[in-house]
Design an enzyme around this catalytic site. Structure first.
Site, short mmCIF file in Angstrom:
data_model
loop_
_atom_site.label_atom_id
_atom_site.label_comp_id
_atom_site.label_asym_id
_atom_site.label_seq_id
_atom_site.Cartn_x
_atom_site.Cartn_y
_atom_site.Cartn_z
N PHE A 157 95.54 33.91 115.29
CA PHE A 157 94.93 35.20 115.12
C PHE A 157 93.57 35.50 115.28
O PHE A 157 92.68 36.66 115.63
CB PHE A 157 95.36 35.76 113.60
CG PHE A 157 95.22 36.93 113.22
CD1 PHE A 157 95.86 38.17 113.74
CD2 PHE A 157 94.01 37.45 112.27
CE1 PHE A 157 95.77 39.49 113.43
CE2 PHE A 157 93.98 38.74 111.94
CZ PHE A 157 94.57 39.82 112.46
N TYR A 158 92.60 34.33 115.12
CA TYR A 158 91.18 34.27 115.50
C TYR A 158 90.98 35.10 116.84
O TYR A 158 90.25 35.75 117.14
CB TYR A 158 90.61 33.07 115.06
CG TYR A 158 89.34 32.97 115.72
CD1 TYR A 158 88.23 33.67 115.23
CD2 TYR A 158 89.27 32.00 116.81
CE1 TYR A 158 86.78 33.37 115.92
CE2 TYR A 158 87.79 31.68 117.40
CZ TYR A 158 86.83 32.62 117.27
OH TYR A 158 85.49 32.32 117.49
N ALA A 159 91.74 34.07 117.78
CA ALA A 159 91.49 34.53 119.23
C ALA A 159 92.10 35.87 119.34
O ALA A 159 91.58 36.47 120.38
CB ALA A 159 92.43 33.38 119.92
N THR A 183 91.87 38.42 117.56
CA THR A 183 90.76 39.51 117.03
C THR A 183 89.73 39.77 118.21
O THR A 183 89.11 40.33 118.56
CB THR A 183 90.17 39.22 115.88
OG1 THR A 183 89.61 37.99 115.81
CG2 THR A 183 91.43 39.37 114.76
#
Length: 339
Positions: free
Chosen positions: A156-158, A160
């Site tokens: 999910f970091y990537a 965003t």
């Protein structure tokens, strides 16, 4: 120039603000100074910036605030007119995004929207923002190139950060806001984050504790020393993004546009095995590591490798620091800071 640096209490933001002050630019730094990792390290970085500003002719202002708060950011832009905005504030960490995804919505999506809107209405000449090599996700073609599609993020970091790139393009297209996204590759060096592998490995080897190696230590990473990262950031910042006159909508280049938009990789372009990186730490500490091997973690990728041809040809970026040299400098700082 008058420059806003968001996240200036963070690892990369601190070094960028320090270099700007040293070359005589006026800097406004803004950071919420949260407790994602030890705030004492962030406070120590801020004291260094105060000291550098005190010894230079440059003006320096620090705002302890959250840029996810729109009113706070708007007030900052109302008080200052910036020649450049370098947006480095974000919720970092691949693994933490598995535990607390909403923190990434606030810090990486809401805050970035506030930055885009503030730059739009202030007619900021150039917005430079942090992306990540993690956007390459499921890609296996090496080296990773900005000219390839990146539509399969693995965390999910990537996701965003990829969203930031798409959001930036829409503002470059609609409002002609010049934007440059920077995909960082495994940054390390003095004042580095204590949740990252170089700090954790050094800490445990120094203390005689085991280090944990996922994927049985067979990762390859494009470790990039902080001084080279900062050099790339400033070169990209000074060179305002322009439309690509040869951009073809039938064969769209993901790294450029007919809008003032571009994306650069910033890496060392010389990936090394994790085991070789650990050996460099061992050599600098003159102490052997106790290794514990574990399987691959969810969301992790086996290798990263940056193609830096685009940023090299565009702004003259050339990484200078070998892993051996960079690790030695980091370990020297670690000894001085931690004791």
């Amino acid at each position: 120039m008058h420059v806003l640096v968001t996240g200036n209490a963070g690892f990369i933001g601190f070094h960028v603000a320090k270099r700007l002050l040293e070359r005589g630019d006026s800097v406004v730094g803004i950071d919420v100074v949260n407790d994602y990792y030890d705030p004492a390290l962030k406070e120590a970085r801020l004291r260094v910036l105060d000291d550098v500003a005190g010894r230079s002719s440059a003006n320096y202002t620090f705002l302890r605030a959250d840029i996810a708060d729109r009113a706070t950011l708007d007030a900052c832009f109302a008080e200052h007119r910036f020649d450049r905005v370098i947006h480095l504030a974000a919720q970092a960490g691949v693994r933490y995004s598995l535990e607390n995804p909403r923190a990434y919505v606030d810090s990486n999506l809401v805050a970035f929207t506030n930055i885009l809107e503030a730059c739009r209405f202030a007619r900021t000449p150039h917005l430079v923002y942090a992306s990540t090599s993690s956007v390459y996700g499921g890609n296996t073609k090496m080296p990773f190139s900005e000219h390839d599609g990146v539509n399969h993020p693995l965390q999910f970091y990537a996701a965003t950060k990829r969203a930031n790139e798409l959001m930036a393009h829409s503002y470059s297209h609609l409002f002609r806001l010049p934007t440059t996204g920077l995909r960082f590759f495994t940054v390390y060096g003095p004042w580095g984050r204590p949740d990252m592998a170089p700090f954790l490995f050094t800490q445990n080897i120094f203390a005689g504790k085991p280090i944990t190696l996922f994927n049985n230590g067979e990762h390859m990473r494009d470790f990039t020393y902080i001084d080279d990262i900062v050099d790339g950031i400033l070169r990209a910042t000074d060179d305002i993004a322009c439309p690509n006159p040869t951009w073809d909508s039938d064969y769209p280049d993901p790294a450029t546009s007919n809008a003032p938009f571009r994306i650069f990789n910033i890496g060392n372009s010389k990936p090394v095995m994790l085991s070789d990186f650990i050996e460099a730490i061992e050599a600098a500490l003159n102490k052997k590591a106790i290794r514990e091997f574990l399987p691959m973690q969810p969301g992790d990728v086996p290798s990263t490798f940056a193609d830096v041809g685009f940023i090299a040809s565009s702004v003259g970026y050339r990484p200078q620091t070998s892993v051996g040299e960079g690790v030695a400098r980091f370990v020297q700082w670690y000894r001085e800071y931690v004791g």
